[in-house]
Write an enzyme that holds these catalytic residues in place. Structure first.
Site, PDB file in Angstrom:
ATOM      1  N   LYS A  37      42.006  75.511  65.082  1.00 33.49           N
ATOM      2  CA  LYS A  37      41.060  74.708  65.784  1.00 33.49           C
ATOM      3  C   LYS A  37      40.842  73.695  64.992  1.00 33.49           C
ATOM      4  O   LYS A  37      40.997  72.370  65.790  1.00 33.49           O
ATOM      5  CB  LYS A  37      39.890  75.108  64.720  1.00 33.49           C
ATOM      6  CG  LYS A  37      38.607  74.204  65.222  1.00 33.49           C
ATOM      7  CD  LYS A  37      36.986  74.699  64.769  1.00 33.49           C
ATOM      8  CE  LYS A  37      36.258  73.489  64.768  1.00 33.49           C
ATOM      9  NZ  LYS A  37      34.888  74.218  63.534  1.00 33.49           N
ATOM     10  N   LEU A  55      27.805  74.407  61.540  1.00 32.50           N
ATOM     11  CA  LEU A  55      28.099  75.123  62.496  1.00 32.50           C
ATOM     12  C   LEU A  55      29.371  75.170  63.130  1.00 32.50           C
ATOM     13  O   LEU A  55      30.466  74.032  62.744  1.00 32.50           O
ATOM     14  CB  LEU A  55      26.375  74.238  64.141  1.00 32.50           C
ATOM     15  CG  LEU A  55      25.720  73.975  63.577  1.00 32.50           C
ATOM     16  CD1 LEU A  55      24.890  72.818  64.248  1.00 32.50           C
ATOM     17  CD2 LEU A  55      25.211  76.271  63.444  1.00 32.50           C
ATOM     18  N   PRO A  56      29.364  76.347  64.229  1.00 34.83           N
ATOM     19  CA  PRO A  56      30.802  76.238  64.232  1.00 34.83           C
ATOM     20  C   PRO A  56      31.849  75.454  64.736  1.00 34.83           C
ATOM     21  O   PRO A  56      33.229  75.272  64.483  1.00 34.83           O
ATOM     22  CB  PRO A  56      30.413  77.718  65.555  1.00 34.83           C
ATOM     23  CG  PRO A  56      29.754  77.860  65.340  1.00 34.83           C
ATOM     24  CD  PRO A  56      29.018  76.990  64.671  1.00 34.83           C
ATOM     25  N   THR A  91      32.626  70.875  61.013  1.00 36.85           N
ATOM     26  CA  THR A  91      34.320  70.484  61.515  1.00 36.85           C
ATOM     27  C   THR A  91      34.763  69.854  62.708  1.00 36.85           C
ATOM     28  O   THR A  91      34.286  70.994  63.661  1.00 36.85           O
ATOM     29  CB  THR A  91      35.690  71.169  60.815  1.00 36.85           C
ATOM     30  OG1 THR A  91      35.189  71.211  59.095  1.00 36.85           O
ATOM     31  CG2 THR A  91      36.792  70.588  61.289  1.00 36.85           C
ATOM     32  N   LYS A 126      39.640  64.756  56.767  1.00 32.11           N
ATOM     33  CA  LYS A 126      39.168  66.171  57.187  1.00 32.11           C
ATOM     34  C   LYS A 126      40.467  66.762  57.980  1.00 32.11           C
ATOM     35  O   LYS A 126      41.163  67.734  57.382  1.00 32.11           O
ATOM     36  CB  LYS A 126      37.954  66.843  57.631  1.00 32.11           C
ATOM     37  CG  LYS A 126      38.440  67.630  58.373  1.00 32.11           C
ATOM     38  CD  LYS A 126      37.902  68.816  57.053  1.00 32.11           C
ATOM     39  CE  LYS A 126      38.133  70.366  57.686  1.00 32.11           C
ATOM     40  NZ  LYS A 126      37.991  71.433  56.999  1.00 32.11           N
TER      41      LYS A 126
END
Ligand code: NAD
Length: 317
Positions: free
Chosen positions: A267, A86-87, A117, A192
């Site tokens: 982001k 998902l976003p 993420t 990450k």
């Protein structure tokens, strides 16, 4: 044998003793990354129920052989494993934790893998709730863009228990080449964003160095070759040079189309800032990169992140 190997052997033995078939999977979020990941699971022989808010996205998977569900809950009927792509954190929160969220209705023992993420703190919160329902949760964000998702050679960076990791590994191997167990819940997300913060710093720094050379009369290719064989060598110079026409088959030689969008780098840098602020860790270089990408993404969010070089010379775009 280490703990992971022992658990894997135990798991494989019990899987072949009871039922050698693959688990049924619910896959939610079929965007640029999720759709090709789900297609690779189908190719590997997994039975998939899928859901996305976009009908076009679900149609693609329907044609590839998945069952299209009416809702996230419907997708998870009969699924032993749930994967989400998902976003952002708010979407993960809504799919799992809202009043009609998934966690309260999933059977005990379900394995949930979230590859979106999101902030490590959000991942830990979903994991904590999942654990209270007896559900195993892994944060498993990916490194590698849509090309790697299509080719099935993503890198998965996983946080969660060793047992859950052992269950997930064969599934992740159908979508990725390198699978890392970073630590407990949240560790996948932390690793990450550490990587992507470093990448943002390297890209902004490489762009700055090439610009300094060019403004002082150097050929960008000659300068890049020199730095590539000198101590400034880094991944961006090796495979992703930000200056147009220095390298073939990279976004900078294709109008900064494709690749990893500036808004996604922005982001990830903001997630790094959030994590650093929550844990009171000083990240001056990361903060500067975040500031540069914040400004750049206002006009160029959809261009590849190597287009940051245009802040030195707008005519490059
Ligand atoms: P995307 O916007 O293309 O796809 C997200 C999908 O989720 C969309 O199809 C959307 O309709 C769907 N969605 C949103 N809310 C939903 C809900 N409540 N229920 C069901 N579906 C819902 O995003 P993407 O590029 O596929 O990225 C997904 C994640 O992977 C993000 O967290 C991103 O940061 C990360 N990521 C992206 C890349 C990349 O290159 N695109 C690389 C690495 C990681």
């Amino acid at each position: 044998m280490n703990a992971l190997e022992i658990i894997k052997e135990r798991y494989n033995n019990s899987a072949s003793a009871n039922d050698s078939s693959k688990p049924d999977i619910a896959f939610i979020g079929l965007g640029n990354m999720g759709a090709p990941m789900a297609e690779n699971l189908l190719k590997a022989g997994y039975k998939l129920s899928v859901f996305d808010l976009s009908e076009a996205a679900t149609q693609r998977l329907h044609q590839a052989g998945a069952r299209v569900a009416d809702s996230p809950k419907d997708a998870t009927n009969n699924a032993q494993v749930v994967i989400t792509m998902l976003p952002a954190g708010k979407h993960v929160h809504s799919v799992y934790l809202n009043d009609d969220g998934l966690l309260s209705g999933l059977p005990k023992g379900t394995l949930v893998i979230d590859s979106s993420t999101i902030a490590a703190a959000d991942a830990r919160m979903v994991a904590d709730v999942a654990n209270t329902y007896g559900i195993e949760f892994l944060d498993a964000p990916v490194s590698g863009g849509t090309g790697a998702a299509i080719a099935g050679n993503l890198t998965f960076i996983v946080g969660g228990s060793t047992e859950a990791y052992a269950r997930a590994e064969p599934i992740l191997e159908s979508m990725g080449k390198n699978i890392f167990h970073a630590g407990n819940n949240g560790a996948g997300q932390v690793a990450k964003i550490c990587n992507n913060m470093l990448l943002g710093i390297l890209m902004a720094g490489t762009a700055e160095a090439i610009n300094l050379g060019v403004k002082n009369g150097l050929d960008p290719k000659v300068l890049s070759d020199i730095m590539l064989q000198s101590s400034g060598r880094n991944w961006t110079l090796e495979v992703y040079n930000p200056y147009p026409k220095v390298m073939n088959n990279v976004p900078s030689s294709n109008g900064y189309k494709g690749g990893f969008m500036t808004k996604l780098m922005n982001k990830d840098l903001n997630l790094a800032m959030q994590t650093a602020s929550e844990t009171k860790v000083d990240i001056p270089m990361g903060s500067k990169a975040a500031e540069l990408y914040d400004v750049h993404s206002v006009q160029h969010g959809d261009k590849d992140f190597s287009s940051i070089i245009a802040r030195h010379d707008a005519s490059i775009l």
